[in-house]
Design an enzyme around this catalytic site. Structure first.
Site, PDB file in Angstrom:
ATOM      1  N   ARG A  39       0.820  -1.225   0.000  1.00 54.03           N
ATOM      2  CA  ARG A  39       0.000   0.000   0.000  1.00 54.03           C
ATOM      3  C   ARG A  39       0.847   1.265   0.000  1.00 54.03           C
ATOM      4  O   ARG A  39       0.418   2.293  -0.532  1.00 54.03           O
ATOM      5  CB  ARG A  39      -0.947  -0.017   1.195  1.00 54.03           C
ATOM      6  N   LYS A 199     -18.324 -17.089   1.267  1.00 53.99           N
ATOM      7  CA  LYS A 199     -19.761 -16.934   1.470  1.00 53.99           C
ATOM      8  C   LYS A 199     -20.484 -16.215   0.343  1.00 53.99           C
ATOM      9  O   LYS A 199     -19.979 -15.255  -0.217  1.00 53.99           O
ATOM     10  CB  LYS A 199     -20.002 -16.160   2.764  1.00 53.99           C
ATOM     11  N   GLY A 352      -9.758  -9.027  -0.963  1.00 54.69           N
ATOM     12  CA  GLY A 352      -8.623  -9.144  -0.056  1.00 54.69           C
ATOM     13  C   GLY A 352      -7.819 -10.389  -0.345  1.00 54.69           C
ATOM     14  O   GLY A 352      -6.643 -10.345  -0.712  1.00 54.69           O
ATOM     15  N   GLY A 373     -12.989  -3.853   0.185  1.00 53.63           N
ATOM     16  CA  GLY A 373     -14.426  -3.605   0.292  1.00 53.63           C
ATOM     17  C   GLY A 373     -14.914  -2.493  -0.624  1.00 53.63           C
ATOM     18  O   GLY A 373     -16.036  -2.556  -1.141  1.00 53.63           O
TER      19      GLY A 373
HETATM   20  P1  ADP Z   1     -11.865 -12.093  -0.930  1.00 54.72           P
HETATM   21  O1  ADP Z   1     -11.149 -11.595   0.308  1.00 54.72           O
HETATM   22  O2  ADP Z   1     -10.940 -12.235  -2.093  1.00 54.72           O
HETATM   23  O3  ADP Z   1     -13.077 -11.267  -1.245  1.00 54.72           O
HETATM   24  P2  ADP Z   1     -13.342 -14.025   0.611  1.00 54.72           P
HETATM   25  O4  ADP Z   1     -12.931 -13.331   1.855  1.00 54.72           O
HETATM   26  O5  ADP Z   1     -14.749 -13.937   0.193  1.00 54.72           O
HETATM   27  O6  ADP Z   1     -12.388 -13.574  -0.613  1.00 54.72           O
HETATM   28  O7  ADP Z   1     -13.044 -15.579   0.754  1.00 54.72           O
HETATM   29  C1  ADP Z   1     -11.764 -16.064   1.055  1.00 54.72           C
HETATM   30  C2  ADP Z   1     -11.819 -17.258   1.943  1.00 54.72           C
HETATM   31  O8  ADP Z   1     -12.675 -18.254   1.417  1.00 54.72           O
HETATM   32  C3  ADP Z   1     -10.455 -17.877   2.092  1.00 54.72           C
HETATM   33  O9  ADP Z   1     -10.040 -17.762   3.426  1.00 54.72           O
HETATM   34  C4  ADP Z   1     -10.674 -19.340   1.695  1.00 54.72           C
HETATM   35  O10 ADP Z   1     -10.003 -20.250   2.535  1.00 54.72           O
HETATM   36  C5  ADP Z   1     -12.173 -19.498   1.835  1.00 54.72           C
HETATM   37  N1  ADP Z   1     -12.680 -20.602   1.001  1.00 54.72           N
HETATM   38  C6  ADP Z   1     -12.636 -20.702  -0.344  1.00 54.72           C
HETATM   39  N2  ADP Z   1     -13.145 -21.883  -0.751  1.00 54.72           N
HETATM   40  C7  ADP Z   1     -13.514 -22.547   0.361  1.00 54.72           C
HETATM   41  C8  ADP Z   1     -14.113 -23.825   0.604  1.00 54.72           C
HETATM   42  N3  ADP Z   1     -14.419 -24.638  -0.401  1.00 54.72           N
HETATM   43  N4  ADP Z   1     -14.359 -24.172   1.890  1.00 54.72           N
HETATM   44  C9  ADP Z   1     -14.049 -23.337   2.904  1.00 54.72           C
HETATM   45  N5  ADP Z   1     -13.489 -22.117   2.736  1.00 54.72           N
HETATM   46  C10 ADP Z   1     -13.224 -21.721   1.482  1.00 54.72           C
HETATM   47 MG    MG Z   2     -11.552 -11.863   2.441  1.00 51.17          MG
END
Ligand code: ADP
Ligand code: MG
Length: 393
Positions: A39, A199, A352, A373
């Site tokens: 950053r 999620k 993230g 976000g």
């Molecule tokens: P980002 O930060 O890129 O927006 P998220 O925070 O939504 O992504 O999701 C990231 C998390 O999702 C990671 O910690 C990863 O371990 C988890 N994840 C991805 N696939 C699975 C899965 N099949 N089961 C459990 N956790 C998962």
């Molecule tokens: Mg995340």
């Protein structure tokens, strides 16, 4: 809604002026030292340009989530050495903005000062106009380069922008708005979004906003399991959001052929037993087993689709990429983005964990958003207060 940027100001107008510059220096620290300076580096283009044009640069940022006033653990003083090293120049520290005007005025042309964590003052998160006035007293004009903080209306991102003229976007902010804006406005087609992560609940607004705009939406991660459950498939002990199954059903029913789910997954009895992992098709997930990644069949399918795309947006890992071997699907998608980019596609990564997953590959992608976000809210079509407050072009 196009915003004025630093580029739109005649360079002579910057000479000798105090540029109050909101940056995102919310960096991770370990033992009082910056452990990842991404950053800081992301803000260099703006800071260096201002210095070269003779401006005196006063930097504002938040760091972490301090509760109830100054807390040495969250002091921005800790990042001064790392910043000085990157700039190759001394950085003055202003411990209290209310007493900082003299320091800001003393800066020579090209000089840099950093103000203490904006969140040490209770007005910051309330968008308090008085605190904004205090900040404004440190500058002659305002630059906002903190895209990652633009989704919050805080004194240092919103209120202060109304008190100094001009109030413009820095180069990082400009780049974020340009690339993310292009996804929503006129993406080259085919336009494919890849969404993953833990999620559906956190991503539902992005899904809703992107579905009408994309040609295909590829879904991976645990999110896919909620869709499997909605289709009536056995999901074993996979991470599923039972309260989002109805929503997943609705999305399946309304998305036509756009929504592409994994053909199969890599499963294991638990994350602690990766040596037992194996691939199964989506309709053969046994009870007691959980999906932790997309399988190879899906990797190939997603890659083939991505190689046909002219625009790609990716958010959210395809599996538990922190725990090998469940990183394979995420790595495959990252590589497919690079390949598609080499064939001329615009490739944008936001989020993230997805940004962490492409660490070291940034120069092979069109744009890696630092916005977290804020990038998602932007893609959801929400108004970002820190952007709206800047002057229109
Ligand atoms: P980002 O930060 O890129 O927006 P998220 O925070 O939504 O992504 O999701 C990231 C998390 O999702 C990671 O910690 C990863 O371990 C988890 N994840 C991805 N696939 C699975 C899965 N099949 N089961 C459990 N956790 C998962
Ligand atoms: Mg995340």
């Amino acid at each position: 809604m196009k915003k004025k940027s630093l580029r739109d100001l005649p360079p002579q107008a910057l000479d000798g002026k105090r540029a109050l510059t909101r940056v995102d220096f919310n960096v991770p620290l370990k033992n009082g030292q910056v452990s990842d300076d991404t950053r800081l580096r992301a803000a260099l283009a703006t800071i260096t340009y201002l210095r070269e044009k003779g401006a005196r640069v006063v930097l504002l940022s938040h760091l972490g989530r301090p509760k109830g006033g100054p807390d040495p653990q969250y002091s921005l003083q800790q990042i001064v050495p790392a910043l000085e090293k990157l700039l190759g120049a001394p950085v003055e520290f202003i411990p209290d903005p209310a007493n900082g005007a003299a320091t800001a005025r003393r800066l020579t042309r090209g000089g840099v000062a950093l103000v203490e964590n904006t969140r040490f003052w209770s007005g910051e998160e309330k968008n308090d106009p008085e605190l904004a006035k205090t900040f404004a007293g440190l500058g002659d004009f305002y630059v906002n380069d903190a895209f990652g903080s633009a989704h919050r209306a805080h004194s240092s991102t919103e209120a202060v922008a109304h008190l100094l003229k001009p109030a413009v976007a820095g180069f990082l902010m400009e780049k974020e708005l340009q690339y993310l804006g292009q996804l929503l406005e006129n993406p080259k087609r085919p336009f494919i979004a890849v969404l993953g992560g833990a999620k559906i609940s956190g991503k539902i607004d992005v899904i809703r906003s992107l579905l009408p705009k994309v040609d295909e939406l590829l879904v991976g991660g645990a999110m896919a399991c909620t869709f499997f459950a909605a289709m009536g498939l056995e999901v074993g002990s996979s991470l599923v959001e039972p309260d989002r199954i109805a929503l997943a059903k609705e999305l399946l029913a309304t998305s036509g052929k756009k929504l592409i789910l994994p053909r199969g997954g890599v499963i294991a009895p638990s994350l602690e037993r990766p040596q037992e992992s194996k691939s199964v098709s989506a309709d053969a997930i046994p009870k007691g087993w959980a999906v932790f990644d997309i399988d190879q069949v899906t990797q190939h399918d997603f890659r083939a689709r991505l190689l046909r795309a002219k625009t790609i947006f990716w958010n959210g890992p395809m599996g538990v990429f922190e725990t090998p071997p469940f990183d394979a699907g995420t790595r495959a998608v990252a590589n497919a983005l690079v390949e598609a980019g080499q064939k001329g596609a615009v490739t944008v990564v936001g989020g993230g964990d997805s940004v962490a997953a492409v660490a070291g590959m940034e120069d092979k992608l069109t744009h890696v958003s630092t916005g977290g976000g804020a990038s998602l809210e932007f893609l959801e079509g929400k108004e970002l207060p820190g952007v709206s407050a800047l002057e229109d072009k």
